[in-house]
Write a protein that holds these residues in place. Structure first.
Motif, mmCIF file in Angstrom:
data_model
loop_
_atom_site.group_PDB
_atom_site.id
_atom_site.type_symbol
_atom_site.label_atom_id
_atom_site.label_comp_id
_atom_site.label_asym_id
_atom_site.label_seq_id
_atom_site.Cartn_x
_atom_site.Cartn_y
_atom_site.Cartn_z
ATOM 1 N N LYS A 25 -1.084 -7.109 -1.722
ATOM 2 C CA LYS A 25 -1.492 -6.732 -0.610
ATOM 3 C C LYS A 25 -0.915 -6.520 0.661
ATOM 4 O O LYS A 25 -0.936 -5.558 1.382
ATOM 5 N N LYS A 28 0.993 -3.709 0.359
ATOM 6 C CA LYS A 28 0.382 -2.537 0.557
ATOM 7 C C LYS A 28 -0.025 -1.744 1.961
ATOM 8 O O LYS A 28 0.108 -0.609 2.169
ATOM 9 N N THR A 29 -0.357 -2.584 2.641
ATOM 10 C CA THR A 29 -0.538 -2.448 4.092
ATOM 11 C C THR A 29 0.871 -1.539 4.642
ATOM 12 O O THR A 29 0.704 -0.603 5.256
ATOM 13 N N GLU A 30 2.085 -2.165 4.170
ATOM 14 C CA GLU A 30 3.319 -1.453 4.892
ATOM 15 C C GLU A 30 3.405 -0.047 4.257
ATOM 16 O O GLU A 30 3.703 0.770 4.910
ATOM 17 N N LEU A 32 0.895 1.794 3.276
ATOM 18 C CA LEU A 32 -0.235 2.652 3.916
ATOM 19 C C LEU A 32 0.485 3.356 5.176
ATOM 20 O O LEU A 32 0.340 4.451 5.635
ATOM 21 N N LEU A 33 1.105 2.259 5.893
ATOM 22 C CA LEU A 33 1.640 2.522 7.182
ATOM 23 C C LEU A 33 2.803 3.568 7.238
ATOM 24 O O LEU A 33 2.920 4.688 7.911
ATOM 25 N N THR A 83 -5.079 4.411 9.368
ATOM 26 C CA THR A 83 -5.923 4.540 8.204
ATOM 27 C C THR A 83 -5.994 5.956 7.689
ATOM 28 O O THR A 83 -5.647 6.141 6.503
ATOM 29 N N ILE A 119 -7.589 -3.885 0.587
ATOM 30 C CA ILE A 119 -7.158 -3.984 2.073
ATOM 31 C C ILE A 119 -8.007 -2.909 3.149
ATOM 32 O O ILE A 119 -7.975 -2.975 4.206
ATOM 33 N N ILE A 120 -8.809 -2.110 2.326
ATOM 34 C CA ILE A 120 -9.454 -1.303 3.158
ATOM 35 C C ILE A 120 -10.954 -1.361 2.835
ATOM 36 O O ILE A 120 -11.538 -1.598 1.569
#
Length: 144
Positions: A25, A28-30, A32-33, A83, A119-120
């Motif tokens: 997780k 994953k955020t990184e 997506l950025l 996002t 995460i979303i």
């Protein structure tokens, strides 16, 4: 089952989904950025052709067209909306230049293979689904 569903995706979208689905997780955020930073800039004269995706909580616009039997995607979203910009970056990387048939074959819930629900929020995921549905409708219309 997941492998079968993954095989329905065009190769570059498969790569996006596999990469996102295989990381923890926090990473994953990184990722997506990074996709948000990769959202292609809108070419001159394209603004009037974009359709707003009202299901997105942030103003988000999309246009799909076919040239030389290849799908070309255009997106517009505020800089401060990482996002939806990530969604645009993912779809651009995975679908830009694909055949109309390949784009139309993408399942609306393809993002579940990337485990984005980790995460979303569901509301945002419905927005991503709505973006894909708009792209597919525009591709069908462009095919005549």
């Amino acid at each position: 089952m997941a492998e079968e569903r993954l095989a329905q995706l065009p190769p570059r979208l498969q790569n996006v989904v596999k990469a996102l689905g295989s990381v923890p997780k926090a990473l994953k955020t990184e990722m997506l950025l990074e996709f948000a930073r990769k959202m292609p800039p809108l070419p001159e004269g394209m603004k009037g052709k974009l359709e707003q995706v009202h299901e997105c909580t942030t103003p988000f616009f999309v246009h799909a067209e076919i040239k030389d039997r290849r799908v070309h995607l255009y997106f517009d979203a505020p800089q401060e909306a990482p996002t939806v910009r990530a969604f645009a970056g993912m779809l651009a990387e995975g679908l830009e230049g694909e055949s109309p048939e390949a784009v139309l074959s993408v399942p609306e819930d393809f993002y579940t293979l990337a485990r984005l629900e980790e995460i979303i929020t569901p509301l945002r995921l419905r927005g991503l689904q709505a973006v894909l549905m708009r792209i597919k409708r525009q591709v069908r219309e462009a095919q005549g």
